[in-house]
Write a protein that holds these residues in place. Structure first.
Motif, PDB file in Angstrom:
ATOM      1  N   UNK A  95       2.334  -1.011   5.677  1.00 49.88           N
ATOM      2  CA  UNK A  95       3.843  -0.821   4.664  1.00 49.88           C
ATOM      3  C   UNK A  95       4.471  -2.198   4.714  1.00 49.88           C
ATOM      4  N   UNK A  96       4.534  -3.202   3.626  1.00 50.81           N
ATOM      5  CA  UNK A  96       5.741  -4.766   3.649  1.00 50.81           C
ATOM      6  C   UNK A  96       6.603  -4.213   2.526  1.00 50.81           C
ATOM      7  N   UNK A  97       7.870  -5.320   3.104  1.00 47.84           N
ATOM      8  CA  UNK A  97       8.701  -5.121   1.619  1.00 47.84           C
ATOM      9  C   UNK A  97       9.749  -6.582   1.763  1.00 47.84           C
ATOM     10  N   UNK A 104      11.503  -4.705   7.227  1.00 52.64           N
ATOM     11  CA  UNK A 104      10.206  -5.397   5.986  1.00 52.64           C
ATOM     12  C   UNK A 104       9.498  -5.087   6.516  1.00 52.64           C
ATOM     13  N   UNK A 105       9.247  -4.298   7.401  1.00 54.47           N
ATOM     14  CA  UNK A 105       8.159  -3.419   7.990  1.00 54.47           C
ATOM     15  C   UNK A 105       7.956  -1.762   7.503  1.00 54.47           C
ATOM     16  N   UNK A 129      15.829  -6.651  -7.353  1.00 55.04           N
ATOM     17  CA  UNK A 129      14.706  -6.360  -7.025  1.00 55.04           C
ATOM     18  C   UNK A 129      13.523  -6.624  -5.794  1.00 55.04           C
ATOM     19  N   UNK A 130      12.966  -5.291  -5.650  1.00 60.28           N
ATOM     20  CA  UNK A 130      12.608  -5.368  -4.273  1.00 60.28           C
ATOM     21  C   UNK A 130      10.772  -5.288  -4.196  1.00 60.28           C
ATOM     22  N   UNK A 131       9.834  -5.819  -4.011  1.00 63.83           N
ATOM     23  CA  UNK A 131       8.600  -5.202  -3.382  1.00 63.83           C
ATOM     24  C   UNK A 131       7.958  -4.501  -2.735  1.00 63.83           C
ATOM     25  N   UNK A 171      -3.009  -3.703  -2.236  1.00 64.83           N
ATOM     26  CA  UNK A 171      -2.081  -3.126  -3.470  1.00 64.83           C
ATOM     27  C   UNK A 171      -1.923  -4.143  -3.810  1.00 64.83           C
ATOM     28  N   UNK A 172      -1.480  -4.685  -5.220  1.00 69.25           N
ATOM     29  CA  UNK A 172      -0.604  -4.814  -6.209  1.00 69.25           C
ATOM     30  C   UNK A 172       0.842  -4.774  -5.624  1.00 69.25           C
ATOM     31  N   UNK A 173       1.903  -4.870  -5.711  1.00 66.80           N
ATOM     32  CA  UNK A 173       3.017  -5.036  -4.943  1.00 66.80           C
ATOM     33  C   UNK A 173       3.932  -3.910  -5.994  1.00 66.80           C
ATOM     34  N   UNK A 174       4.713  -2.623  -5.836  1.00 65.54           N
ATOM     35  CA  UNK A 174       5.593  -1.761  -6.723  1.00 65.54           C
ATOM     36  C   UNK A 174       7.039  -2.429  -6.527  1.00 65.54           C
TER      37      UNK A 174
END
Length: 536
Positions: free
Chosen positions: A315-317, A333-334, A349-351, A362-365
């Motif tokens: 995952x990446x944030x 961030x990871x 806004x967080x993705x 993936x497309x981001x959440x």
């Protein structure tokens, strides 16, 4: 080659060119023309001049008697020389405040902002003029029309954009918009245009058969219009339509409809947000919202993300948006978890993006977080110190916010709420009722943070102010700690809504800035904007 060789070559070339240029018949000999001299002359001058411009008219909307309206006006210099403002004046009833402490000079292709305030004497139409004198040679006197309580029609379309999020291909989802007459005095008429696809094929449609042509809405009336989204495959879809109305300030509103068709073979990220202090939760799967307060600490988890192939995910944030002047950052961030401190009121806004072991992305959440002050007054202070290269470390300048009740003195308890008096007892005296219930705690201001090392924020929250009181807002540059001048910003939120802001007031060590006064219960804000070398 020697110098004499160069001369011989030059002479030979000259002689050869002369032979080539000579006519065979003396009668054909042309007149002599020196091609290196122009046969006529013209004049050209490059004139450097300023060119002033601004929006006009400026509408303050519809105001009740005693209500104050404020508009920020941008003044542009469209020319190629510095625009020097000699004076800015308004007609009686309107007042103007500069965001600088002197008459400005505006560089070419830039703009400055001024704030104009109008206090309504009654509910009748009021017109005024903002007059600007400058060195613009074509318009040395530039006028901006000001108008209040002009009974314009008004139309609002909400939400805009209408986001359907992510659904499976060939799925079906219905969402709604609300079209509202936002005028308090006038009927408003609108017409909705045709839906046009702007990204991908047209995957949206209006689900009712009603045709919205010349629809008249009475004051406060609204209509709900449902739309459906049916993606034909994976990827992004977008369509637009236009609402045309007799709203003179905004005659065309473009509505954007957007959504995504889910990639059934890509990882599906999910964000779970948790406020551990209050237990509030929210989920983005793949979109979601969290409604919280300034200074909330939010934990994020990606544990419920999934992969259709059952593979492990990384995952990446990313924090892709935060309020102006916010210094908020993600904890990491990871990894499967992250977190964030909502330092200021506003929107964040967080993705989250997930990647499978075999590289499918993936497309981001997307989680949208709203930090909204829940007090009657929320007064926010932030500051920028250019000489401090690391404004988020433990060394920096110390600037303090103050809220003074009328009858009090700055820097003195009990009527000044500041770092030495962070939770004063105002209003009803604090105590305990006979049944053991605490009393008098819900009408007192409180300073949440005393930041002594740069940037801020400092916030004062105040619920249930006393009627008939005036509250003053001030800022003291307590200690520069050797870092020099700071640029200070104060924002005033009333009932969670930004009611006034003063941006980047320059202050030096020990100066005191009286920002504004707030009268209660009218909520009238009077800009003061005086800076003194010490605390009054």
């Amino acid at each position: 080659m020697t110098l004499s060789g160069n001369l011989k070559l030059l002479f030979s070339l000259f002689f050869l060119s002369a032979l080539v240029g000579c006519p065979s018949d003396p009668e054909d000999k042309p007149s002599i023309v020196n091609v290196f001299e122009p046969n006529q002359f013209g004049t050209f001058t490059y004139e450097r001049v300023p060119d002033i411009d601004a929006q006009s008219p400026v509408d303050f909307g519809e105001l009740d008697q005693g209500e104050v309206g404020t508009q920020t006006i941008e003044i542009f210099n469209l020319g190629n020389d510095v625009l020097k403002i000699a004076s800015i004046e308004t007609t009686e009833g309107f007042s103007v405040e500069l965001f600088e402490d002197r008459l400005p000079e505006i560089s070419p292709n830039t703009a400055i902002s001024v704030q104009v305030t109008y206090r309504a004497r009654d509910e009748s139409l009021r017109r005024g003029v903002l007059t600007i004198a400058s060195n613009d040679p074509d318009e040395p006197i530039f006028e901006i029309e000001l108008v209040a309580n002009q009974r314009f029609p008004c139309l609002e379309v909400s939400p805009n954009p209408l986001d359907f999020g992510v659904i499976d291909p060939d799925g079906f989802q219905v969402d709604e918009i609300e079209v509202t007459n936002c005028s308090t005095r006038s009927k408003t008429t609108f017409t909705m245009g045709e839906l046009v696809a702007t990204v991908g094929p047209l995957a949206f449609n209006q689900t009712t058969r009603q045709v919205y042509q010349n629809v008249a809405l009475e004051v406060g009336e609204s209509v709900v219009i449902p739309f459906a989204f049916t993606p034909q495959g994976t990827g992004r879809y977008e369509a637009r339509t236009v609402f045309r109305s007799d709203d003179q300030t905004n005659p065309e509103i473009e509505l954007v409809l957007q959504g995504r068709g889910r990639d059934l073979f890509a990882p599906q990220p999910v964000i779970d947000a948790l406020n551990t202090e209050r237990g509030d939760t929210a989920t983005a799967d793949p979109t979601g919202t969290y409604n919280g307060l300034p200074l909330d600490t939010i934990e994020f988890s990606a544990a419920r993300s999934r992969d259709p192939e059952g593979q492990a995910l990384t995952f990446s944030w990313a924090l892709i948006s935060r309020p102006m002047d916010s210094a908020a950052m993600l904890v990491r961030n990871e990894g499967e978890t992250s977190g964030m401190w909502l330092d200021l009121a506003g929107t964040y806004i967080v993705e989250l993006t997930a990647v499978s072991d075999d590289g499918r992305i993936s497309s981001p959440a997307t989680m949208t977080l709203y930090a909204t002050a829940d007090q009657d007054m929320h007064i926010q202070l932030v500051w920028d110190t250019p000489n401090d290269p690391f404004q988020q470390d433990s060394s920096g300048s110390d600037v303090d916010i103050h809220l003074l009740r009328d009858g009090g003195q700055w820097n003195q308890a009990p009527w000044d709420c500041f770092w030495q008096n962070m939770e004063p007892d105002w209003g009803t005296p604090r105590g305990v009722a006979a049944d053991g219930t605490p009393m008098g705690f819900d009408d007192d201001p409180s300073l949440d943070i005393d930041d002594v090392d740069g940037w801020g924020p400092e916030n004062i929250n105040f619920d249930n102010p006393q009627n008939g009181r005036v509250y003053d807002i001030g800022v003291q540059y307590f200690d520069a700690h050797g870092y020099g001048a700071s640029f200070v910003t104060v924002r005033i939120y009333l009932g969670g809504v930004l009611a006034y802001e003063k941006l980047r007031q320059r202050m030096t060590d020990q100066q005191f800035w009286h920002v504004a006064d707030i009268a209660w219960p009218s909520r009238n804000i009077t800009p003061i904007n005086t800076v003194t070398d010490s605390t009054p």
